[in-house]
Motif scaffolding. Structure first.
Motif, PDB file in Angstrom:
ATOM      1  N   PHE A 110      -5.115   5.439   0.077  1.00  0.00           N
ATOM      2  CA  PHE A 110      -3.884   4.648  -0.465  1.00  0.00           C
ATOM      3  C   PHE A 110      -3.893   4.142  -1.823  1.00  0.00           C
ATOM      4  O   PHE A 110      -5.337   3.632  -2.401  1.00  0.00           O
ATOM      5  CB  PHE A 110      -3.720   3.750   0.533  1.00  0.00           C
ATOM      6  CG  PHE A 110      -4.808   2.644   1.119  1.00  0.00           C
ATOM      7  CD1 PHE A 110      -5.137   1.585  -0.025  1.00  0.00           C
ATOM      8  CD2 PHE A 110      -6.212   2.898   2.039  1.00  0.00           C
ATOM      9  CE1 PHE A 110      -5.233   0.757   0.679  1.00  0.00           C
ATOM     10  CE2 PHE A 110      -6.883   1.729   2.304  1.00  0.00           C
ATOM     11  CZ  PHE A 110      -6.793   0.456   1.392  1.00  0.00           C
ATOM     12  N   LEU A 151      -2.847   0.992  -3.933  1.00  0.00           N
ATOM     13  CA  LEU A 151      -3.493  -0.767  -3.169  1.00  0.00           C
ATOM     14  C   LEU A 151      -2.524  -1.108  -4.722  1.00  0.00           C
ATOM     15  O   LEU A 151      -2.527  -1.318  -5.922  1.00  0.00           O
ATOM     16  CB  LEU A 151      -4.435  -1.602  -3.168  1.00  0.00           C
ATOM     17  CG  LEU A 151      -4.479  -3.105  -3.079  1.00  0.00           C
ATOM     18  CD1 LEU A 151      -3.423  -3.145  -1.402  1.00  0.00           C
ATOM     19  CD2 LEU A 151      -6.517  -3.391  -2.434  1.00  0.00           C
ATOM     20  N   TYR A 192       0.902  -0.990   0.172  1.00  0.00           N
ATOM     21  CA  TYR A 192      -0.174   0.026   0.144  1.00  0.00           C
ATOM     22  C   TYR A 192       0.807   1.372   0.516  1.00  0.00           C
ATOM     23  O   TYR A 192       1.982   0.757   0.731  1.00  0.00           O
ATOM     24  CB  TYR A 192      -0.885  -0.181   0.853  1.00  0.00           C
ATOM     25  CG  TYR A 192      -0.092   0.213   2.478  1.00  0.00           C
ATOM     26  CD1 TYR A 192      -0.367   1.873   2.745  1.00  0.00           C
ATOM     27  CD2 TYR A 192       0.193  -0.606   3.155  1.00  0.00           C
ATOM     28  CE1 TYR A 192       0.333   2.069   4.025  1.00  0.00           C
ATOM     29  CE2 TYR A 192       0.780  -0.676   4.749  1.00  0.00           C
ATOM     30  CZ  TYR A 192       0.934   1.008   5.253  1.00  0.00           C
ATOM     31  OH  TYR A 192       1.852   0.996   5.777  1.00  0.00           O
ATOM     32  N   PHE A 224       0.054  -0.425   8.571  1.00  0.00           N
ATOM     33  CA  PHE A 224      -1.792  -0.088   7.868  1.00  0.00           C
ATOM     34  C   PHE A 224      -2.319  -0.036   9.020  1.00  0.00           C
ATOM     35  O   PHE A 224      -3.646   0.933   8.528  1.00  0.00           O
ATOM     36  CB  PHE A 224      -1.655  -1.305   7.072  1.00  0.00           C
ATOM     37  CG  PHE A 224      -3.103  -1.571   6.014  1.00  0.00           C
ATOM     38  CD1 PHE A 224      -3.034  -0.547   4.577  1.00  0.00           C
ATOM     39  CD2 PHE A 224      -3.984  -1.836   6.426  1.00  0.00           C
ATOM     40  CE1 PHE A 224      -4.177  -0.536   3.671  1.00  0.00           C
ATOM     41  CE2 PHE A 224      -5.555  -0.998   5.751  1.00  0.00           C
ATOM     42  CZ  PHE A 224      -5.057  -0.657   5.007  1.00  0.00           C
TER      43      PHE A 224
END
Length: 203
Positions: A108, A110, A17, A82
């Motif tokens: 974010f 991915l 991420y 995360f």
């Protein structure tokens, strides 16, 4: 570079991420991608179907209604980084993660890939958010069973409409190798190449 075409894909891996930042004037930038080890599965459904506009007794125009993707990312365990960066849990002075109802979830990118019979297929979803995972577990019985954790992910378009990107049969070798160094951003139309961007500048 060799132009090898995959016939099949399998085996999710290399999930990362990268935190998304949008400046006041709308400039998009990303932090350095951070690994999320222990990928088990990803299942994302397309969100938004084409719609017909009818005139003169026919489907006169088809309206594109791409609203991104919704689905689940299953991991062996959600990394603490995360939880802090994207779910906005806070680590107190004694090393305990605190979840606060007033915390705003953060956006974010991915990144992940699938194996192919010729080369890996690398993906990036540009604008994601994740809901808080549930709490689930059970006692050991005759054999141990790993208890995974699942994030519900929503991937929506950026302001300019970009949703995702993935490597193809003829992707530039440098772009392919550097996929996890910085979030890939498309080149300008007259550039002819690709560029990678992050908060610290181009890599």
């Amino acid at each position: 570079m060799q132009n090898k075409k995959n016939k099949v894909k399998y085996n999710l891996k290399n999930t990362h991420y990268a935190m998304l930042t949008v400046s006041e004037d709308g400039v998009v930038s990303y932090g350095t991608p951070i690994p999320m080890p222990g990928s088990v599965s990803i299942s994302l459904d397309a969100n938004g179907e084409p719609e017909n506009f009818y005139a003169d007794g026919t489907a006169y125009y088809v309206i594109n209604n791409n609203m991104g993707y919704d689905g689940d990312l299953e991991l062996a365990m959600i990394p603490e980084s995360f939880r802090k960066d994207a779910l906005r849990e806070e680590l107190d002075s004694r090393g305990v993660l605190i979840e606060n109802a007033s915390a705003e979830l953060a956006a974010f990118a991915l990144l992940f890939e699938f194996d192919g019979d010729q080369r890996h297929i690398r993906h990036v979803l540009y604008n994601c958010s994740a809901s808080r995972p549930g709490i689930e577990g059970k006692t050991n019985e005759e054999s141990r069973e790993v208890q995974t954790e699942t994030l519900t992910v929503k991937a929506t378009p950026l302001a300019d409409g970009m949703v995702k990107a993935k490597t193809g049969d003829s992707t530039d070798e440098t772009v392919y190798k550097d996929w996890y160094k910085a979030v890939y951003m498309p080149a300008a139309a007259d550039d002819g190449g690709g560029e990678q961007g992050n908060e610290e500048g181009d890599a």
